[in-house]
Design a protein around this motif. Structure first.
Motif, PDB file in Angstrom:
ATOM      1  N   PRO A   1       1.122  -1.423   0.124  1.00  0.00           N
ATOM      2  CA  PRO A   1       0.420  -0.338   0.226  1.00  0.00           C
ATOM      3  C   PRO A   1       0.728   1.142  -0.187  1.00  0.00           C
ATOM      4  O   PRO A   1       0.240   2.130  -0.239  1.00  0.00           O
ATOM      5  CB  PRO A   1      -0.649  -0.302   1.454  1.00  0.00           C
ATOM      6  N   ALA A   2       1.941   0.913   0.620  1.00  0.00           N
ATOM      7  CA  ALA A   2       2.574   2.617   0.461  1.00  0.00           C
ATOM      8  C   ALA A   2       3.725   1.940  -0.623  1.00  0.00           C
ATOM      9  O   ALA A   2       4.327   3.880  -0.649  1.00  0.00           O
ATOM     10  CB  ALA A   2       3.366   2.191   1.225  1.00  0.00           C
ATOM     11  N   LEU A   3       3.857   1.578  -1.576  1.00  0.00           N
ATOM     12  CA  LEU A   3       5.205   1.350  -2.402  1.00  0.00           C
ATOM     13  C   LEU A   3       5.282   2.884  -3.973  1.00  0.00           C
ATOM     14  O   LEU A   3       3.850   2.805  -4.213  1.00  0.00           O
ATOM     15  CB  LEU A   3       5.285   0.332  -3.572  1.00  0.00           C
ATOM     16  N   GLN A   4       6.158   3.641  -3.571  1.00  0.00           N
ATOM     17  CA  GLN A   4       5.941   5.617  -4.349  1.00  0.00           C
ATOM     18  C   GLN A   4       6.966   4.536  -5.272  1.00  0.00           C
ATOM     19  O   GLN A   4       6.359   5.361  -6.695  1.00  0.00           O
ATOM     20  CB  GLN A   4       5.991   6.234  -3.526  1.00  0.00           C
ATOM     21  N   LYS A   5       8.144   4.641  -5.895  1.00  0.00           N
ATOM     22  CA  LYS A   5       8.648   4.264  -6.181  1.00  0.00           C
ATOM     23  C   LYS A   5       9.402   2.750  -6.918  1.00  0.00           C
ATOM     24  O   LYS A   5       9.410   1.944  -5.936  1.00  0.00           O
ATOM     25  CB  LYS A   5      10.076   5.469  -6.453  1.00  0.00           C
ATOM     26  N   ILE A   6       9.092   2.474  -7.590  1.00  0.00           N
ATOM     27  CA  ILE A   6       9.531   1.252  -8.902  1.00  0.00           C
ATOM     28  C   ILE A   6      10.554   1.773  -9.868  1.00  0.00           C
ATOM     29  O   ILE A   6      10.619   2.224 -11.136  1.00  0.00           O
ATOM     30  CB  ILE A   6       8.526   0.734  -9.421  1.00  0.00           C
ATOM     31  N   TYR A   7      11.664   0.950  -9.962  1.00  0.00           N
ATOM     32  CA  TYR A   7      12.920   0.929 -10.548  1.00  0.00           C
ATOM     33  C   TYR A   7      13.153  -0.444 -11.700  1.00  0.00           C
ATOM     34  O   TYR A   7      13.423  -1.112 -10.680  1.00  0.00           O
ATOM     35  CB  TYR A   7      14.388   1.123 -10.303  1.00  0.00           C
ATOM     36  N   MET A   8      12.486  -0.831 -12.723  1.00  0.00           N
ATOM     37  CA  MET A   8      12.560  -2.301 -12.745  1.00  0.00           C
ATOM     38  C   MET A   8      13.043  -1.836 -14.095  1.00  0.00           C
ATOM     39  O   MET A   8      12.991  -3.480 -15.072  1.00  0.00           O
ATOM     40  CB  MET A   8      11.220  -2.239 -12.843  1.00  0.00           C
ATOM     41  N   PHE A   9      13.751  -0.742 -14.480  1.00  0.00           N
ATOM     42  CA  PHE A   9      14.254  -1.146 -16.167  1.00  0.00           C
ATOM     43  C   PHE A   9      15.244  -2.364 -16.203  1.00  0.00           C
ATOM     44  O   PHE A   9      15.801  -2.773 -15.165  1.00  0.00           O
ATOM     45  CB  PHE A   9      14.829   0.165 -16.461  1.00  0.00           C
ATOM     46  N   ASN A  10      15.437  -2.822 -17.380  1.00  0.00           N
ATOM     47  CA  ASN A  10      16.104  -3.552 -18.046  1.00  0.00           C
ATOM     48  C   ASN A  10      16.107  -4.817 -17.149  1.00  0.00           C
ATOM     49  O   ASN A  10      17.373  -5.600 -16.518  1.00  0.00           O
ATOM     50  CB  ASN A  10      17.845  -3.052 -17.506  1.00  0.00           C
ATOM     51  N   ASN A  11      15.190  -5.181 -17.536  1.00  0.00           N
ATOM     52  CA  ASN A  11      14.233  -6.660 -17.628  1.00  0.00           C
ATOM     53  C   ASN A  11      13.810  -7.533 -18.681  1.00  0.00           C
ATOM     54  O   ASN A  11      13.809  -7.222 -20.360  1.00  0.00           O
ATOM     55  CB  ASN A  11      13.698  -6.870 -16.378  1.00  0.00           C
ATOM     56  N   LEU A  12      13.468  -8.651 -18.908  1.00  0.00           N
ATOM     57  CA  LEU A  12      12.342  -9.217 -19.125  1.00  0.00           C
ATOM     58  C   LEU A  12      10.864  -9.094 -19.341  1.00  0.00           C
ATOM     59  O   LEU A  12      10.469 -10.400 -19.733  1.00  0.00           O
ATOM     60  CB  LEU A  12      13.252 -11.034 -19.617  1.00  0.00           C
ATOM     61  N   MET A  13      11.292  -8.061 -19.368  1.00  0.00           N
ATOM     62  CA  MET A  13       9.409  -8.020 -18.418  1.00  0.00           C
ATOM     63  C   MET A  13       8.185  -7.927 -19.898  1.00  0.00           C
ATOM     64  O   MET A  13       8.620  -7.077 -20.348  1.00  0.00           O
ATOM     65  CB  MET A  13       8.640  -7.469 -16.926  1.00  0.00           C
ATOM     66  N   GLU A  14       6.974  -8.488 -19.845  1.00  0.00           N
ATOM     67  CA  GLU A  14       6.775  -8.464 -20.593  1.00  0.00           C
ATOM     68  C   GLU A  14       5.019  -8.296 -20.472  1.00  0.00           C
ATOM     69  O   GLU A  14       4.224  -7.135 -21.370  1.00  0.00           O
ATOM     70  CB  GLU A  14       5.991  -9.394 -21.909  1.00  0.00           C
ATOM     71  N   HIS A  15       4.746  -8.098 -19.222  1.00  0.00           N
ATOM     72  CA  HIS A  15       3.616  -7.442 -18.367  1.00  0.00           C
ATOM     73  C   HIS A  15       4.070  -6.738 -17.178  1.00  0.00           C
ATOM     74  O   HIS A  15       4.700  -7.413 -16.376  1.00  0.00           O
ATOM     75  CB  HIS A  15       2.487  -8.551 -18.718  1.00  0.00           C
ATOM     76  N   VAL A  16       3.537  -5.787 -16.955  1.00  0.00           N
ATOM     77  CA  VAL A  16       3.475  -5.403 -15.072  1.00  0.00           C
ATOM     78  C   VAL A  16       2.090  -5.137 -14.696  1.00  0.00           C
ATOM     79  O   VAL A  16       1.063  -4.647 -15.878  1.00  0.00           O
ATOM     80  CB  VAL A  16       4.695  -5.033 -15.134  1.00  0.00           C
ATOM     81  N   ASP A  17       1.289  -4.947 -13.721  1.00  0.00           N
ATOM     82  CA  ASP A  17      -0.020  -4.910 -13.058  1.00  0.00           C
ATOM     83  C   ASP A  17       0.693  -3.420 -13.021  1.00  0.00           C
ATOM     84  O   ASP A  17       0.633  -3.493 -11.617  1.00  0.00           O
ATOM     85  CB  ASP A  17      -0.216  -5.720 -12.594  1.00  0.00           C
ATOM     86  N   ILE A  18      -0.143  -2.282 -13.348  1.00  0.00           N
ATOM     87  CA  ILE A  18      -0.518  -0.926 -13.047  1.00  0.00           C
ATOM     88  C   ILE A  18      -1.050  -0.138 -12.412  1.00  0.00           C
ATOM     89  O   ILE A  18      -1.366   0.535 -12.086  1.00  0.00           O
ATOM     90  CB  ILE A  18       0.191  -0.487 -13.977  1.00  0.00           C
ATOM     91  N   TYR A  19      -2.132  -1.260 -11.449  1.00  0.00           N
ATOM     92  CA  TYR A  19      -3.298  -1.112 -11.162  1.00  0.00           C
ATOM     93  C   TYR A  19      -3.364  -1.072  -9.831  1.00  0.00           C
ATOM     94  O   TYR A  19      -4.844  -0.608  -8.933  1.00  0.00           O
ATOM     95  CB  TYR A  19      -4.631  -1.739 -12.082  1.00  0.00           C
ATOM     96  N   HIS A  20      -3.204  -1.782  -8.706  1.00  0.00           N
ATOM     97  CA  HIS A  20      -3.300  -2.381  -7.615  1.00  0.00           C
ATOM     98  C   HIS A  20      -1.517  -1.886  -6.494  1.00  0.00           C
ATOM     99  O   HIS A  20      -1.514  -2.065  -6.116  1.00  0.00           O
ATOM    100  CB  HIS A  20      -3.350  -3.899  -7.538  1.00  0.00           C
ATOM    101  N   LEU A  21      -1.474  -0.874  -7.128  1.00  0.00           N
ATOM    102  CA  LEU A  21      -0.307   0.103  -6.145  1.00  0.00           C
ATOM    103  C   LEU A  21      -0.516   1.613  -5.851  1.00  0.00           C
ATOM    104  O   LEU A  21      -0.534   2.655  -6.430  1.00  0.00           O
ATOM    105  CB  LEU A  21       0.830  -0.231  -7.345  1.00  0.00           C
ATOM    106  N   PRO A  22      -1.706   1.458  -4.928  1.00  0.00           N
ATOM    107  CA  PRO A  22      -2.372   3.198  -4.342  1.00  0.00           C
ATOM    108  C   PRO A  22      -1.538   4.321  -4.432  1.00  0.00           C
ATOM    109  O   PRO A  22      -2.131   5.422  -4.251  1.00  0.00           O
ATOM    110  CB  PRO A  22      -3.469   2.829  -3.263  1.00  0.00           C
ATOM    111  N   ALA A  23       0.056   3.938  -4.153  1.00  0.00           N
ATOM    112  CA  ALA A  23       0.974   5.219  -3.388  1.00  0.00           C
ATOM    113  C   ALA A  23       2.062   5.355  -4.194  1.00  0.00           C
ATOM    114  O   ALA A  23       2.256   5.973  -4.298  1.00  0.00           O
ATOM    115  CB  ALA A  23       1.891   4.952  -2.274  1.00  0.00           C
ATOM    116  N   MET A  24       1.947   4.463  -6.221  1.00  0.00           N
ATOM    117  CA  MET A  24       2.886   4.675  -6.889  1.00  0.00           C
ATOM    118  C   MET A  24       2.859   6.192  -8.137  1.00  0.00           C
ATOM    119  O   MET A  24       1.562   6.215  -8.023  1.00  0.00           O
ATOM    120  CB  MET A  24       2.858   3.162  -7.311  1.00  0.00           C
ATOM    121  N   THR A  25       4.091   6.528  -7.372  1.00  0.00           N
ATOM    122  CA  THR A  25       4.248   8.402  -8.345  1.00  0.00           C
ATOM    123  C   THR A  25       5.386   8.046  -9.572  1.00  0.00           C
ATOM    124  O   THR A  25       5.232   8.715 -10.379  1.00  0.00           O
ATOM    125  CB  THR A  25       4.485   9.730  -7.507  1.00  0.00           C
ATOM    126  N   TYR A  26       5.931   6.985  -9.357  1.00  0.00           N
ATOM    127  CA  TYR A  26       7.046   6.757 -10.509  1.00  0.00           C
ATOM    128  C   TYR A  26       7.494   5.012 -10.794  1.00  0.00           C
ATOM    129  O   TYR A  26       7.286   4.044  -9.610  1.00  0.00           O
ATOM    130  CB  TYR A  26       8.683   7.208  -9.608  1.00  0.00           C
TER     131      TYR A  26
END
Length: 213
Positions: A154-179
Motif C-alpha cells: 500500500p505504501a510503494l511509491q517508486k519502482i525501478y525495474m528497467f533492463n529486465n525481460l518483462m512483457e507485462h506488469v500490473d500497474i493498477y493495484h499500487l495506490p501510492a505509486m508516483t514513479y
C-alpha cells in the motif's frame, strides 16, 4: 570497602555476559567476521545496540542466523555472493540492500518496517513480493525478470525495474505509486498506452517494444 568490591564484581559479571552474548556466529564465516569487526569498532555491548550492518564485497554466501540481530534497522550486503535468500522476523528493519549479488530466489516475510529494498544487479527471473506494508522504494532493475507479481504493497511509491525481460506488469493495484521506470523491457505498446492514461504517476518507458533491443 566490601560493598564497593561487591558492586564491582557485579559490573564485571554483567559485562562478561554482554561480551559473551555478542560473540555472534553465523553460518557464513565471512558474515561472522564482518559483524564481529563492526561490533568491535562500535564497542557495542548488547544485541539491541546493533542497528546497522554494512558488509560490502566480503564474499558472503548466506544470511542464515541474521535474525539474531533483533533490533536491526539497516542491512547492506552489496556486492557479495548470495544466491538464495530467506529473510524474516526483523521487525525494525527499514533498509535492505542486496544489490550486486547472484540472487536467483528470494523470500521476504515479517518485515513490517521495511521501507527501502535494493535488489538490482542480480539474477532474478521471477520476483514476487507481498505483505510489506511500509515499502516505499523498490529497485529491481538489471536482473533477468520475466514475471513480477505483488500483493499488499500500500505504501510503494517508486519502482525501478528497467533492463529486465518483462512483457507485462500490473500497474493498477499500487495506490501510492508516483514513479515507475519500466524502460528496456519487451512490453507491448498497448501497455505503454495504459501507463500514459494514469494521472499522478510518472512512467518511463520505451514507447515501442522494439526500441529497447
Amino acid at each position: 570497602m566490601i560493598k564497593k568490591l561487591f558492586s564491582l564484581a557485579i559490573v564485571l559479571f554483567v559485562s562478561g555476559q554482554s561480551a559473551q552474548a555478542l560473540d555472534l556466529t553465523f553460518a557464513d564465516h565471512n558474515l561472522t567476521d564482518c559483524v564481529r569487526d563492526i561490533i568491535s569498532k562500535k564497542q557495542w555491548q548488547a544485541l539491541d545496540q546493533i542497528t546497522s550492518i554494512e558488509c560490502h564485497s566480503k564474499k558472503i554466501t548466506s544470511l542464515a542466523g541474521i535474525e539474531q540481530l533483533v533490533k536491526l534497522q539497516k542491512l547492506s550486503l552489496y556486492n557479495n555472493n548470495l544466491t538464495q535468500v530467506e529473510l524474516g522476523n526483523l521487525p525494525d528493519l527499514r533498509h535492505l540492500n542486496l544489490a550486486k549479488n547472484q540472487i536467483t530466489q528470494i523470500r521476504l516475510a515479517q518485515l513490517p518496517a521495511l521501507a527501502e529494498l535494493y535488489l538490482f544487479g542480480n539474477r532474478l527471473e521471477h520476483f514476487r513480493v507481498q505483505q510489506l506494508p511500509a515499502l516505499k522504494l523498490l529497485k529491481i532493475n538489471d536482473n533477468r525478470i520475466l514475471t513480477f507479481t505483488y500483493q499488499d504493497l500500500p505504501a510503494l511509491q517508486k519502482i525501478y525495474m528497467f533492463n529486465n525481460l518483462m512483457e507485462h506488469v500490473d500497474i493498477y493495484h499500487l495506490p501510492a505509486m508516483t514513479y515507475m521506470d519500466a524502460r528496456q523491457n519487451p512490453m507491448p505498446d498497448p501497455l505503454y498506452e495504459e501507463m500514459d492514461k494514469i494521472t499522478g504517476v510518472t512512467f518511463l518507458h520505451d514507447g515501442n517494444a522494439e526500441d529497447w533491443q
